[in-house]
Design an enzyme around this catalytic site. Structure first.
Site, mmCIF file in Angstrom:
data_model
loop_
_atom_site.group_PDB
_atom_site.id
_atom_site.type_symbol
_atom_site.label_atom_id
_atom_site.label_comp_id
_atom_site.label_asym_id
_atom_site.label_seq_id
_atom_site.Cartn_x
_atom_site.Cartn_y
_atom_site.Cartn_z
ATOM 1 N N LYS A 86 0.823 -1.120 -0.235
ATOM 2 C CA LYS A 86 0.021 0.105 0.210
ATOM 3 C C LYS A 86 1.266 1.029 0.103
ATOM 4 C CE LYS A 86 -4.552 0.690 0.402
ATOM 5 N NZ LYS A 86 -5.410 0.801 -0.298
ATOM 6 N N GLY A 185 -25.305 3.432 1.536
ATOM 7 C CA GLY A 185 -24.083 3.769 0.898
ATOM 8 C C GLY A 185 -24.470 3.350 -0.713
ATOM 9 N N VAL A 186 -24.910 3.617 -1.693
ATOM 10 C CA VAL A 186 -25.221 3.635 -2.990
ATOM 11 C C VAL A 186 -24.347 4.195 -4.109
ATOM 12 C CG1 VAL A 186 -27.375 2.011 -2.451
ATOM 13 C CG2 VAL A 186 -27.658 4.772 -3.376
ATOM 14 N N GLY A 187 -22.696 4.140 -3.878
ATOM 15 C CA GLY A 187 -22.123 5.241 -4.592
ATOM 16 C C GLY A 187 -21.770 4.213 -5.899
ATOM 17 N N LYS A 188 -20.725 3.890 -6.517
ATOM 18 C CA LYS A 188 -20.383 3.180 -7.031
ATOM 19 C C LYS A 188 -20.477 1.278 -7.337
ATOM 20 C CE LYS A 188 -15.784 4.993 -7.892
ATOM 21 N NZ LYS A 188 -15.397 5.899 -6.933
ATOM 22 N N VAL A 189 -20.141 1.370 -5.948
ATOM 23 C CA VAL A 189 -20.265 -0.149 -5.750
ATOM 24 C C VAL A 189 -21.176 -0.344 -4.830
ATOM 25 C CG1 VAL A 189 -19.526 -2.381 -4.864
ATOM 26 C CG2 VAL A 189 -17.867 -0.436 -4.900
ATOM 27 N N GLY A 190 -22.124 0.462 -4.462
ATOM 28 C CA GLY A 190 -23.611 -0.377 -3.735
ATOM 29 C C GLY A 190 -24.735 -0.103 -4.481
ATOM 30 N N HIS A 191 -24.572 0.967 -6.138
ATOM 31 C CA HIS A 191 -25.747 1.450 -6.797
ATOM 32 C C HIS A 191 -25.573 -0.288 -7.794
ATOM 33 C CE1 HIS A 191 -27.237 4.009 -10.409
ATOM 34 N NE2 HIS A 191 -27.179 3.013 -10.492
#
Ligand code: NAD
Length: 358
Positions: A86, A185-191
């Site tokens: 990382k 959380g419906v951002g990039k992954v959640g959507h």
């Protein structure tokens, strides 16, 4: 802390597990960064570059050590020939400059391929595309440049496969059909996850602090909407934290009303002893790094030319790993994350042993 020493001034645990940690301070470009390689036993270490205004060098160091270790476990559990690493850049991502990224590319090159970077909080695909012009050790570039592109849709696919495995083992129905899934959380992954759950005939409840994100999902699929502060209380089959870390904590766990927790967010448990508290309430927790490994698996298929269908097949096997671990957990009474950690550690240990015997 049996074998952990502490740098008392910095307060940083001097973790003896890490193979190599390097820092750069470049006055001309303003670059201040640390790269931590936890393990290359299974292959070159891979992990994103996090760009944050850390309050201190100690805070940055502590984050990079913790996150690089987690990447080793994620790659090993996913059966990848990759190790864990990382990077962190200390500063305000809004102030990043091309000169700073070029200096960072030089720093990446100094690890001679033992660390491969990718996008993370505070860095974007455009940054990876730019870095890739100066360093060959950059992954997750745009598809037009030969990279694997945005990992979010395939991460969501991995999460839904983990959910299906948990549903088959714990809910006893037909996958997610008829199940109630609550996504926070419906951002990039959640959507993307909401669409995949809908395809599988699940009933949805969603929450987000962003109205735009909610509207984006509701334009495509039907869903109930909950308050982000309360969605964890919704009576459902699967609760999916897909926003921030620490979603499972002393406040939320007693209020959960689900059978399974399975989501994309990293570091969902605020402390390791939260999992026993979940188990005591009869809730099965699918470890975040098992469910959300789709992105890293996808990147592993970049070298030699990205092939989406092979990557997808591998991501789909998150179902098998989840089922296997669940079966073992039911038999042994151990927690899933203990079994997942042990499986990852065994893979890393075997690879180390076979390397040192060569
Ligand atoms: P994102 O920023 O696109 O989406 C996060 C969403 O959460 C946003 O819509 C945001 O408005 C919402 N949100 C923020 N605070 C909230 C709160 N308090 N309550 C409810 N909603 C809130 O991020 P993403 O790429 O979708 O990633 C989501 C999570 O999954 C992160 O924890 C990330 O580290 C993890 N993850 C993502 C990937 C990937 O491929 N993108 C891979 C592995 C893990």
């Amino acid at each position: 802390m049996a074998d952990e020493t502490l740098d008392e001034e910095a307060g940083v645990p001097l973790d003896p597990e890490h193979e190599h940690v390097g820092a750069v301070w470049d006055r001309d470009s303003g670059l201040r960064a640390v790269i931590a390689i936890h393990s290359t036993a299974l292959g070159p270490s891979l992990g994103g570059t996090r760009y944050r205004p850390y309050p201190s060098f100690a805070a940055a160091m502590s984050d990079v050590l913790r996150l690089s270790r987690a990447m080793s476990y994620k790659a090993a559990l996913a059966g990848l020939a990759l190790g864990g690493g990382k990077a962190v850049i200390i500063g305000d991502p809004a102030a990043k400059s091309e000169a700073l990224l070029r200096a960072y590319a030089k720093f990446l090159d100094s690890f001679e391929g033992r660390y491969l970077t990718a996008e993370d909080v505070g860095t974007s695909q455009a940054d990876m595309d730019y870095l890739g012009r100066f360093s060959e050790f950059v992954t997750g570039r745009s598809r037009s440049l030969g990279g694997s592109g945005d990992p979010s849709p395939i991460t969501a696919f991995g999460v839904v496969r983990a959910m299906e495995a948990a549903a088959d083992s714990v809910l006893g129905g037909n996958g997610l059909e008829g199940a109630h899934v609550a996504i926070n959380g419906v951002g990039k992954v959640g959507h993307a996850l909401a669409l995949l759950c809908h395809e599988r005939k699940a009933h949805l409840t969603i929450a987000d602090v962003s109205d735009e994100a909610l509207r984006g999902v509701l334009a495509e699929v039907p869903a109930d909407v909950s308050d982000p502060e309360k969605i964890h209380q919704v009576a459902c089959d699967v609760y999916a934290p897909c926003a921030l870390g620490g979603a499972l904590n002393d406040h939320t766990v007693p209020e959960l009303s689900c059978r399974v927790v399975c989501g994309a967010a990293n570091n969902q448990l605020s402390r390791p002893d939260v999992e026993p508290a979940l188990a005591a309430r009869g809730i099965t927790y699918v470890p975040d790094y098992l469910a959300n490994a789709g992105g890293i698996i996808n990147i592993a298929y970049e070298p030699g030319g990205y092939d989406e269908s092979t990557a997808r097949e591998h991501v789909s096997r998150i179902y098998d790993t989840t089922r296997l671990l669940l079966e073992r957990a039911f038999q042994s009474g151990e927690h899933l994350s203990v079994l997942a950690d042990r499986t990852a550690e065994e893979r890393i240990r075997k690879a180390r042993a076979s390397r040192s015997s060569r």
